[in-house]
Design a protein around this motif. Structure first.
Motif, PDB file in Angstrom:
ATOM      1  N   GLN A   1     -60.786 -51.043   0.986  1.00 19.19           N
ATOM      2  CA  GLN A   1     -60.063 -50.775   2.223  1.00 19.19           C
ATOM      3  C   GLN A   1     -60.046 -49.291   2.531  1.00 19.19           C
ATOM      4  O   GLN A   1     -60.257 -48.877   3.672  1.00 19.19           O
ATOM      5  CB  GLN A   1     -58.622 -51.253   2.083  1.00 19.19           C
ATOM      6  CG  GLN A   1     -58.397 -52.609   2.664  1.00 19.19           C
ATOM      7  CD  GLN A   1     -56.948 -52.991   2.510  1.00 19.19           C
ATOM      8  OE1 GLN A   1     -56.062 -52.173   2.699  1.00 19.19           O
ATOM      9  NE2 GLN A   1     -56.720 -54.232   2.149  1.00 19.19           N
TER      10      GLN A   1
ATOM     11  N   ARG B   1     -53.537 -52.095  10.270  1.00 22.28           N
ATOM     12  CA  ARG B   1     -53.412 -51.042   9.291  1.00 22.28           C
ATOM     13  C   ARG B   1     -53.773 -49.700   9.894  1.00 22.28           C
ATOM     14  O   ARG B   1     -53.104 -48.701   9.698  1.00 22.28           O
ATOM     15  CB  ARG B   1     -54.336 -51.318   8.109  1.00 22.28           C
ATOM     16  CG  ARG B   1     -53.833 -52.421   7.267  1.00 22.28           C
ATOM     17  CD  ARG B   1     -54.196 -52.250   5.814  1.00 22.28           C
ATOM     18  NE  ARG B   1     -53.602 -53.337   5.091  1.00 22.28           N
ATOM     19  CZ  ARG B   1     -54.194 -54.519   4.953  1.00 22.28           C
ATOM     20  NH1 ARG B   1     -55.377 -54.716   5.455  1.00 22.28           N
ATOM     21  NH2 ARG B   1     -53.592 -55.489   4.308  1.00 22.28           N
TER      22      ARG B   1
ATOM     23  N   LEU C   1     -48.396 -42.808  11.441  1.00 20.82           N
ATOM     24  CA  LEU C   1     -47.873 -41.966  10.377  1.00 20.82           C
ATOM     25  C   LEU C   1     -48.447 -40.558  10.476  1.00 20.82           C
ATOM     26  O   LEU C   1     -47.739 -39.562  10.375  1.00 20.82           O
ATOM     27  CB  LEU C   1     -48.204 -42.563   9.004  1.00 20.82           C
ATOM     28  CG  LEU C   1     -47.264 -43.687   8.556  1.00 20.82           C
ATOM     29  CD1 LEU C   1     -47.767 -44.282   7.265  1.00 20.82           C
ATOM     30  CD2 LEU C   1     -45.852 -43.142   8.395  1.00 20.82           C
ATOM     31  N   LEU C   2     -49.747 -40.505  10.713  1.00 19.91           N
ATOM     32  CA  LEU C   2     -50.408 -39.215  10.808  1.00 19.91           C
ATOM     33  C   LEU C   2     -49.841 -38.389  11.952  1.00 19.91           C
ATOM     34  O   LEU C   2     -49.571 -37.200  11.802  1.00 19.91           O
ATOM     35  CB  LEU C   2     -51.910 -39.415  11.014  1.00 19.91           C
ATOM     36  CG  LEU C   2     -52.697 -39.705   9.756  1.00 19.91           C
ATOM     37  CD1 LEU C   2     -54.162 -39.864  10.091  1.00 19.91           C
ATOM     38  CD2 LEU C   2     -52.522 -38.569   8.768  1.00 19.91           C
TER      39      LEU C   2
ATOM     40  N   GLN D   1     -47.344 -52.957   0.036  1.00 19.02           N
ATOM     41  CA  GLN D   1     -47.635 -54.381   0.213  1.00 19.02           C
ATOM     42  C   GLN D   1     -47.543 -55.141  -1.108  1.00 19.02           C
ATOM     43  O   GLN D   1     -47.074 -56.259  -1.172  1.00 19.02           O
ATOM     44  CB  GLN D   1     -49.039 -54.555   0.785  1.00 19.02           C
ATOM     45  CG  GLN D   1     -49.112 -54.311   2.276  1.00 19.02           C
ATOM     46  CD  GLN D   1     -48.678 -55.517   3.056  1.00 19.02           C
ATOM     47  OE1 GLN D   1     -49.246 -56.580   2.911  1.00 19.02           O
ATOM     48  NE2 GLN D   1     -47.634 -55.371   3.859  1.00 19.02           N
TER      49      GLN D   1
ATOM     50  N   VAL E   1     -52.612 -42.626   2.956  1.00 15.23           N
ATOM     51  CA  VAL E   1     -51.776 -43.533   3.733  1.00 15.23           C
ATOM     52  C   VAL E   1     -52.156 -44.980   3.437  1.00 15.23           C
ATOM     53  O   VAL E   1     -51.286 -45.838   3.216  1.00 15.23           O
ATOM     54  CB  VAL E   1     -51.906 -43.218   5.238  1.00 15.23           C
ATOM     55  CG1 VAL E   1     -51.184 -44.278   6.048  1.00 15.23           C
ATOM     56  CG2 VAL E   1     -51.347 -41.851   5.542  1.00 15.23           C
ATOM     57  N   VAL E   2     -53.463 -45.247   3.399  1.00 20.41           N
ATOM     58  CA  VAL E   2     -53.895 -46.607   3.097  1.00 20.41           C
ATOM     59  C   VAL E   2     -53.422 -47.017   1.705  1.00 20.41           C
ATOM     60  O   VAL E   2     -52.940 -48.132   1.485  1.00 20.41           O
ATOM     61  CB  VAL E   2     -55.431 -46.750   3.200  1.00 20.41           C
ATOM     62  CG1 VAL E   2     -55.865 -48.166   2.874  1.00 20.41           C
ATOM     63  CG2 VAL E   2     -55.901 -46.364   4.584  1.00 20.41           C
TER      64      VAL E   2
ATOM     65  N   VAL F   1     -50.979 -48.331  11.807  1.00 25.73           N
ATOM     66  CA  VAL F   1     -49.931 -47.761  10.962  1.00 25.73           C
ATOM     67  C   VAL F   1     -50.345 -46.379  10.488  1.00 25.73           C
ATOM     68  O   VAL F   1     -49.597 -45.400  10.591  1.00 25.73           O
ATOM     69  CB  VAL F   1     -49.656 -48.685   9.756  1.00 25.73           C
ATOM     70  CG1 VAL F   1     -48.697 -48.013   8.792  1.00 25.73           C
ATOM     71  CG2 VAL F   1     -49.101 -50.010  10.232  1.00 25.73           C
ATOM     72  N   VAL F   2     -51.583 -46.309  10.007  1.00 28.21           N
ATOM     73  CA  VAL F   2     -52.102 -45.045   9.502  1.00 28.21           C
ATOM     74  C   VAL F   2     -51.987 -43.973  10.566  1.00 28.21           C
ATOM     75  O   VAL F   2     -51.468 -42.877  10.344  1.00 28.21           O
ATOM     76  CB  VAL F   2     -53.587 -45.215   9.099  1.00 28.21           C
ATOM     77  CG1 VAL F   2     -54.204 -43.866   8.795  1.00 28.21           C
ATOM     78  CG2 VAL F   2     -53.697 -46.118   7.899  1.00 28.21           C
TER      79      VAL F   2
ATOM     80  N   TYR G   1     -49.728 -47.717   1.743  1.00 23.76           N
ATOM     81  CA  TYR G   1     -49.497 -48.999   2.408  1.00 23.76           C
ATOM     82  C   TYR G   1     -49.805 -50.156   1.465  1.00 23.76           C
ATOM     83  O   TYR G   1     -49.060 -51.131   1.391  1.00 23.76           O
ATOM     84  CB  TYR G   1     -50.343 -49.074   3.670  1.00 23.76           C
ATOM     85  CG  TYR G   1     -50.183 -50.373   4.413  1.00 23.76           C
ATOM     86  CD1 TYR G   1     -49.083 -50.579   5.240  1.00 23.76           C
ATOM     87  CD2 TYR G   1     -51.123 -51.395   4.287  1.00 23.76           C
ATOM     88  CE1 TYR G   1     -48.914 -51.762   5.917  1.00 23.76           C
ATOM     89  CE2 TYR G   1     -50.961 -52.584   4.960  1.00 23.76           C
ATOM     90  CZ  TYR G   1     -49.860 -52.770   5.780  1.00 23.76           C
ATOM     91  OH  TYR G   1     -49.689 -53.942   6.442  1.00 23.76           O
TER      92      TYR G   1
ATOM     93  N   VAL H   1     -55.782 -39.890   5.287  1.00 25.86           N
ATOM     94  CA  VAL H   1     -55.992 -41.285   5.677  1.00 25.86           C
ATOM     95  C   VAL H   1     -56.050 -42.161   4.432  1.00 25.86           C
ATOM     96  O   VAL H   1     -55.402 -43.208   4.346  1.00 25.86           O
ATOM     97  CB  VAL H   1     -57.292 -41.442   6.506  1.00 25.86           C
ATOM     98  CG1 VAL H   1     -57.594 -42.910   6.746  1.00 25.86           C
ATOM     99  CG2 VAL H   1     -57.159 -40.713   7.828  1.00 25.86           C
TER     100      VAL H   1
END
Lengths: 412, 353, 560, 265
Positions: free
Chosen positions: C155, A3, A10-11, C212, C204-205, A6-7, C208, C201
């Motif tokens: 998360q 993860r 993207l950044l 999912q 983005v999480v 991925v983060v 994601y 950040v």
């Protein structure tokens, strides 16, 4: 982990887009051979330490690091920027030195480095830092070969004195005070081994006899067997340029060994501290210690000790805090000399210019004396004196040449 | 007949004999030339022996902790060196408080006893907590697991002490009552050595009585033989194990205290080397064996003290004292070759097919 | 009622434990040392993160225990949080009554000022309790949320904190390309993330997670490392890609990360060797560093211009020295092995430990100083070179190390699946029975020892080239302990475990250098925690997983 | 008479205790023989002397014409003696197949280099060994359990696996230490059949220690009775059943009834 990846990607993508759209200021043109460090207005100037701050040798590095921290406190700000101290632990070994140097070298925002603590770190780490365009000033490397013209690394300088000077002065004093048979002890450290060897060579040159060269481990506590062994060789003086713990044990136990009741004892700057006096106890009275000549020390030193006590709640842990203070001060002075401020207030420091300025340091009055750097980076004021401990009470610690000083300067 | 005799000798036997012969040769030749060199008189040897015995008695006290735990749990309690360190380190603060308040000058012996008790108590607390937190949940695990927790606990304790109390060396006060020499059976000895030796021997005797003569000792031995059967006999195994750790801790604290008054320095890393030595001593004497640990400790102290001078100085080796650990470990191998379970032998129930 | 009472008592206990941990963290100086180290801009410093994080985690644990009762979970969390705050307030109170500093070095005024939120101490104490209760209640609330939302929130928090923690490293890697580095500047503030960075950040999480939640689930998808995925034509593609990634890794990551990889690689190499000795053959070796030292010293003596000419009249290249280095290390393995391998278990451990120390002390001694430099070590050791290309820096040495690791892993795997590997494992399980199967114990043990020593010697030889100058101090007991710990943490007997263990115990501490002062403390605590909670290791070998949990009623005990 | 194993005056002491005292036993080739006796009679110690776990203080053990007493266990195994254990001792975290493969150790020759290089010889040898292992597992009726970890197998399966492992070294003499301990009558009967089959199909000499008189009397051709480390009787099952010393040795130990029932059987 996935993860996170991925983060991150993207950044990166997002910001590349942003950067492409955003306006960019015309960059300052850096003409320095090694490049420049640019410091935006309001951003701190980053100076790093590379010292051993963890593990059994930590007191050496923590001591120096505190010296740097006090220097920063004293300086408050540099050309309108705050000073930020970052740094890496070097572990007092070659691999730690190398790893720390690699990490510091990768950080392009670091201006200069105070370090390393141990000579082995410098041998593995200095080339990496130097190649990256950084200049490092060590406060406690004393190995002669580091500033030997054949082996000197371009970016390396030090405020610690070369062992060659100290060991020789110690030998000359010993000979002058009538000693003709001496024994030495080292603890397997680069520093002590080197120093006792210089001492032994010089002493023999002068016409004296080295009757025994002993070695211990720095973790040994019972020194009586080795002292008994030394006693059998019948020395008039024992020279042990080692560190506080083991040095304390040797001094405390030396009189218990028959044959050594009246032997003269002598140490070096590694144990030139009230801590050692405390560790050694009553027997320390009459012991000689070689150290920088405090009559040449700046008046600021007592002041420094006071600040140290307030800030850290204890006395200095080792001998090189003042050298570290000076190393940092030299770097600050050099930055002030070479930094260029451009129109938008950004500060530019040329790396080669900074290095040159550090090596050009002349008659700089620091805590440890008037410092002048040689072409190979020896900046220390190599005035070494020998002191005699006159009072075993650590509270009376006040090195100097005055009548009530303790330890009291006896040579030259 | 010769053929079958040869068949029973393997190549490894031959190598071992050769190694042993070489070691023995060096020891004998070195000793003879050292003794003949005339550099050392009887007094030197006497001194070396006294130094060795004092240091050795401290090793012995620590070694007892290893041996007790090993005997009962079959595990190397690597954190024992930190248990040894924590006692005198904690009681340093008591000692300096007593010193600054002036009580120590007025009542030196009482102060010393207080400091000693506090050291033993602190070590005991640490020992019991380590057992409770780090070892008890691993009772049924294979032996590598507690070994690793022991190593982890050891680091943790070391660095907690360093973090809480500082990296510097701390000094115990110098007491006049501990200074000077006394005459014992015509031998001039330092008072401190006498105190250390007598206390150590006294504690060891006490422990021996405890294990051999009391009900608790019997329970400890029973648990050591077979935990499951002991539990069936109504013995609270966990409690006995805790007690064993506590006793080991008390002895380690006492050892640390004796060390602290003899050498007057404590620091967060002071435990590691003596711990290693004491463990070696325990193995040397036969691990799990209480008299063995005592003997091993004294023997190791003695070898470290006289070994370099006796064996190596005569060979013209420079700085022989540097090699004292080499001597100690080589002798360990040498002894284990001939007595694979230590000098006095292992006191463990070993099963074979 | 009864249940509720006992639950609250539990919450109270948890609070005390949490409070004790925070007090320890504070008195160790961690809070003060990292008060300026930001995680997220000026909002969250690392010092605070430690306090809040501990309170949060411990309260969350309490809340979890409440089961489905939402009110109880929130109350429990709040109680735990408040109690932990109370413990901290008690410390502040103590500091007002006594000067704690002569005993606790870090009990400085600055620390208590942080703890009291910069307010007067009395106000601070109240705030601490209120704040703790708040955090605890929050933890309780989060516990009561639906699984998907809860896991998303946790998360987000975890990843933001983690990114903030590693921000400096990320910056370091990105900084290799100045344009990217500059473009990403908005993300960072100080050593941590900027507020915008943190928000991005988090977003983005979040995105994601939402993706999912709605993405179709492929039931046939296997975990990435499942052996199935690595077979057949698709498998070859995967292998090729993996190899390619391994090959360009140092170029992407830059010189410092390569240094980290190099260190990890050297330990993997040693770990693979010790894994054969301990993991396969069951011989507890605590002196493994000896062979590492021997490998390094042989290369040093043969290639250093200061020493080699004295003995050989010339200097050798690294390639010429590496074979003798491995051979000498191997023969030392055999020489040491013969006398000690008849000893069992812990006798073997202490004797090997002694051997490691002997090698170090002898290397340091004045006796051998003319040969190997004593405390001055050996300098000017040659680097490997092919043609005109010198493997000078960490980025290129990486390839040598990678090759060494592959070679060692290859040998280890092949040996494991052979008659010799089976003999080792049989010996580990039951030495007597193994012997009764016709296995010659000493030879078999010697082969394990020698193979292990060879890997270690190779690692030492590469190490010497990498470092350029070697000193006896580099070869201390700590190295042996570290290698042993990493193979056990990775999973005893497992080859991927060695890799994972090395990254965890060598790579991670190196990456988190800023915690230098506390590194070994955390290392120690982690080792204990690992053994208590995940004994079989991070990546266990199948069979071992079973062996490490011996259940009571299994009659066959390998130790019997 | 074709003797494969001859023990002459074998004596083994532990401290003051004489576990085996001047024991003389001859075992015929391809026979099934048994050593019986009350607990602590020294039977297992005698086994341990034969297999080299213990080295007897006095006397000699001659196997296939060579003196083997005092040799190390692995050497004795290579001369052709193999055994099982009273309390099963498998390599418990290895699979059944691996256990049998370890048993074949003396017959495999590839060394370190061969294994690393995976030479043709190594591959052939491994393939043969695997085939042999499968065959043995099939022979003991465990062919479906090859990949099971030994620890997870049933008690009876473990016993049989242990035998397969012992047979893998292709012994001339197989020592079975209480092969039917802990088994129910059905399993015991199966085991009896199995032991007979072993001798019949493989031509192995079998020496067993057993408590269960049904087994002993049922399959042994020759029985030696031990008590307090000494041999007190020897002969066919009939001889033993009628020997007064044997009955005396067993009386009061609850085994006399076992004898009776065996007679009735």
């Amino acid at each position: 982990m996935k993860r996170l990846f991925v983060v991150l990607s993207l950044l990166v993508a997002a910001s590349m887009l942003l950067a492409a759209c955003g306006p960019s200021t015309p960059p300052f043109e850096c003409k320095d051979a090694l490049g420049c460090v640019d410091i935006a207005p309001g951003a701190p100037i980053r100076v790093a330490y590379a010292m051993v701050v963890e593990g059994p040798d930590a007191s050496l590095g923590i001591d120096s690091k505190r010296g740097v921290e006090i220097a920063i406190d004293d300086k408050k700000e540099l050309l309108g920027h705050s000073i930020e101290l970052v740094g890496e632990n070097t572990g007092c070994n070659a691999e730690g030195g190398q790893a720390a140097a690699t990490k510091l070298a990768a950080d392009k925002s670091i201006v200069a480095i105070v370090g390393t603590s141990c000579s082995s770190e410098a041998r593995a780490g200095a080339p990496i830092l130097s190649d990256a365009g950084l200049t490092l000033v060590s406060a406690s490397n004393t190995a002669p070969d580091l500033t030997d013209p054949a082996k000197h690394v371009a970016g390396y300088a030090r405020t610690a004195h070369n062992d060659k000077v100290q060991g020789a002065v110690a030998a000359e004093f010993a000979y002058a005070s009538g000693v003709r048979k001496a024994a030495t002890i080292h603890d397997g450290s680069l520093y002590a081994d080197q120093l006792q060897q210089v001492f032994a060579n010089r002493f023999k040159e002068l016409g004296g006899e080295i009757v025994y060269q002993a070695a211990i481990a720095p973790t040994d506590t019972d020194m009586r067997p080795v002292l008994t062994e030394i006693a059998a060789a019948g020395p008039e003086m024992i020279y042990y340029p080692i560190f506080v713990a083991a040095g304390g044990f040797v001094t405390a136990q030396v009189r218990e060994v028959s044959g050594l009741e009246n032997v003269k004892t002598m140490g070096a700057d590694g144990i030139f501290s009230p801590d050692f006096i405390k560790a050694a106890g009553e027997n320390v009275k009459g012991m000689y210690l070689s150290s920088p000549d405090f009559s040449a020390f700046g008046a600021g030193y007592t002041d420094f000790l006071k600040k140290h006590e307030t800030k850290y709640g204890e006395k200095p842990l080792s001998a090189f805090h003042a050298h570290a203070y000076d190393a940092a001060s030299i770097i600050f002075a050099a930055i002030e000399k070479v930094a260029v401020k451009d129109a938008d207030g950004t500060l530019h420091i040329g790396r080669q210019a900074l290095r040159d300025a550090i090596f050009a340091t002349k008659e700089f009055s620091g805590l440890t004396g008037k410092l002048t750097c040689s072409a190979t980076g020896d900046c220390a004021d190599p005035k070494i004196a020998v002191y005699e401990v006159v009072n075993p009470d650590p509270a009376t610690w006040n090195p100097g040449a005055a009548a009530d000083s303790n330890p009291k300067k006896v040579y030259p | 007949m010769t053929k079958s005799w040869l068949k029973r000798v393997s190549a490894t036997d031959v190598v071992m004999w050769v190694v042993s012969l070489i070691i023995a040769g060096i020891v004998i030749y070195g000793s003879i030339s050292s003794l003949q060199s005339g550099k050392y008189d009887g007094n030197t040897w006497k001194d070396l022996i006294v130094y060795g015995l004092t240091q050795g008695s401290i090793y012995a006290l620590i070694a007892l902790g290893y041996t007790l735990v090993y005997g009962i749990l079959r595990m190397i309690n690597f954190a024992h060196s930190e248990i040894y360190m924590s006692g005198p380190f904690a009681s340093y603060f008591l000692a300096s408080a007593l010193l600054t308040s002036g009580f120590m000058d007025k009542q030196p012996w009482l102060s010393l006893i207080l400091v000693a008790l506090f050291a033993m108590f602190s070590s005991m607390v640490i020992a019991v907590s380590v057992e409770r937190i780090a070892y008890r949940p691993l009772r049924k695990a294979p032996r590598l697991a507690p070994l690793i927790t022991a190593i982890g606990a050891s680091f943790f304790i070391q660095y907690v002490f360093k973090g809480l109390f500082g990296a510097g060396v701390k000094n115990y006060p110098e007491l006049d009552v501990l200074k000077g020499q006394v005459n014992i059976f015509g031998l001039e000895m330092y008072r401190i050595h006498v105190i250390v030796l007598i206390s150590a021997v006294g504690l060891m005797a006490l422990l021996y009585t405890l294990v051999m003569k009391t009900k608790l000792g019997k329970a400890m031995r029973a648990v050591s033989e077979d935990k499951d059967s002991a539990a069936l006999m109504g013995i609270n195994v966990d409690q006995i194990i805790s007690t064993t750790f506590a006793i080991g801790g008390v002895l380690a604290g006492a050892a640390g205290f004796l060390y602290a008054i003899m050498f007057r320095q404590v620091s967060w890393y002071m435990g590691f080397i003596p711990g290693l030595k004491a463990f070696t001593a325990a193995v040397l004497g036969g691990i799990g064996n209480i008299p063995g640990a005592m003997l091993g400790g004294l023997f190791l102290g003695l070898i470290e003290s006289i070994g370099p001078t006796l064996f190596l100085a005569g060979l013209g080796i420079p700085a022989p004292n540097q090699l004292k650990d080499v001597i100690a470990f080589t002798l360990l191998v040498f002894i284990l070759i001939f007595r694979p379970t230590g000098i006095l032998g292992e006191r463990l129930a070993t099963k074979k097919a | 009622m009864q249940q509720e009472k006992s639950y609250l008592r539990q919450a109270l206990e948890q609070g005390l434990v949490g409070g004790a941990i925070i007090v320890l963290i504070a008195l160790l100086g961690i809070v003060e040392a990292f008060k300026e180290r930001s995680i997220v801009g000026t909002v969250l410093s690392m010092g605070q993160t430690f306090i809040i994080g501990t309170q949060f985690l411990i309260s969350y644990r309490t809340a979890r225990k409440a089961g489905s009762d939402q009110k109880m979970a929130i109350t429990g969390g709040a109680v735990t949080g408040a109690v932990s705050g109370l413990v901290l307030a008690f410390l502040v109170l103590l500091s007002m009554l006594f000067d704690l500093r002569p005993v606790f070095l870090n009990a400085s005024p600055a620390l208590f000022s942080i703890l009291a939120f910069g307010q007067s101490q009395i106000v601070g104490m109240v705030l601490l309790v209120v704040f703790g209760a708040g955090i605890g209640a929050l933890a309780g609330v989060i516990d009561t949320l639906a699984v998907r939302i809860r896991s998303t929130i946790l998360q987000i928090v975890a990843i933001v904190v983690l990114t903030g923690l590693l921000a400096e490293l990320i910056k370091l890697v990105l900084g290799q390309w100045p344009s990217i580095g500059r473009a990403m500047n908005w993300m960072f503030a100080g050593k941590g993330l900027s507020i915008i960075g943190a928000v991005v950040v988090a977003l983005v999480v979040l995105v994601y997670n939402v993706y999912q939640a709605y993405a179709p689930v492929d039931p046939k998808k296997k975990p990435f490392f499942d052996a199935e995925n690595w077979r057949g034509s698709k498998g070859y593609v995967r292998i090729a890609i993996s190899v390619a990634v391994l090959l360009i890794l140092p170029q992407i990551l830059g010189v410092y990360m390569s240094e980290v990889l190099d260190q990890v690689g050297l330990y993997i190499l040693m770990g693979l060797g010790l894994n054969i000795v301990v993991g396969y053959a069951g011989l507890l070796d605590l002196g493994y560093v000896a062979f590492f030292a021997i490998g390094a010293y042989v290369v040093g003596v043969m290639t250093s211009p200061e020493i080699a000419p004295k003995f050989f009249g010339m200097t050798f290249t690294w390639w010429e020295a590496v074979i003798p280095a491995v051979l000498v290390a191997t023969s030392f393995g055999v020489i040491l092995g013969i006398p000690v391998l008849r000893m069992r278990g812990d006798y073997l451990a202490i004797v090997t430990l002694g051997f490691g120390e002997i090698i170090r002390i002898v290397a340091l001694s004045d006796l051998l100083k003319p040969v190997i430099g004593g405390s001055q070590g050996i300098q000017g050791i040659a680097k490997p070179a092919i043609g005109g290309f010198v493997f000078q820096d960490q980025q290129s040495l990486y390839y040598i190390i990678l090759a060494g690791v592959f070679l060692a892993a290859f040998v280890a795997i092949r040996l494991r699946d052979s008659r010799l590997g089976r003999s080792w494992m049989a010996m580990r399980e039951d030495e007597d029975v193994a012997e009764a199967m016709g296995i010659h114990l000493v030879t078999t043990k010697l082969l394990a020892f020698a193979t292990g020593a060879a890997f270690s010697g190779l690692s030492g030889a590469i190490f010497a080239a990498k470092i350029g100058s070697i000193y006896p101090h580099s070869f201390n007991l700590m190295v042996s302990i570290n290698v042993l710990a990493l193979i056990i943490v990775g999973g005893l007997g497992s080859i991927p475990g060695v890799v994972v263990g090395s990254f965890a115990l060598v790579g991670l501490p190196e990456l988190l250098r800023e915690f230098a002062d506390y590194r070994l403390l955390v290392y120690g605590a982690l080792l204990v925690w690992m053994m208590l909670n995940r004994r079989e290791g991070l990546w266990p070998e199948e069979a071992h997983q079973r062996e490490l949990y011996i259940d009571k009623d299994t009659p066959a005990d390998a130790e019997a | 008479m074709d003797t494969i194993l001859r023990a002459k005056e074998v004596t083994k002491r532990f401290g003051g205790l004489v576990a085996v005292n001047k024991l003389n036993i001859d075992i015929r080739k391809e026979s099934i023989s048994a050593v019986i006796g009350p607990n602590g009679a020294g039977k297992t110690t005698f086994f341990n002397c034969i297999t080299g776990f213990y080295s007897p203080e006095e006397g000699s053990i001659i196997f296939d014409g060579n003196e083997i007493q005092g040799l190390s266990t692995d050497v004795i195994t290579r001369t052709g003696i193999s055994r099982t254990y009273q309390n099963i001792r498998l390599f418990s975290s290895m699979t059944a197949l691996e256990n049998v493969l370890v048993g074949q150790h003396p017959h495999l020759t590839t060394g370190w280099l061969g294994a690393v290089a995976r030479t043709g010889k190594f591959r052939r040898e491994e393939a043969d060994a695997l085939e042999e292992a499968r065959r043995l597992l099939k022979f003991v009726g465990l062919s479906s359990l090859g990949n099971q970890v030994a620890r997870n197998m049933s008690y009876g399966a473990q016993r049989r696996l242990e035998m397969a492992r012992a047979m893998a070294s292709r012994p001339k003499l197989l020592l079975l230490d209480e092969p039917t301990a802990g088994m129910n009558p059905n399993e015991t009967e199966e085991m009896n059949e199995f032991i007979r089959k072993l001798r019949g199909e493989m031509g192995i000499t079998i020496l067993l220690i057993e408590h269960d008189m049904r087994v002993v009397m049922g399959i042994s051709e020759q029985i030696s009775v031990m008590d307090f480390g000494e041999k007190i009787a020897e002969g066919t099952p009939q001889d033993i059943q009628n020997n007064p010393r044997v009955i005396e040795a067993y009386l009061g130990r609850g085994a006399a009834s076992g004898l009776e029932s065996a007679k009735a059987h």
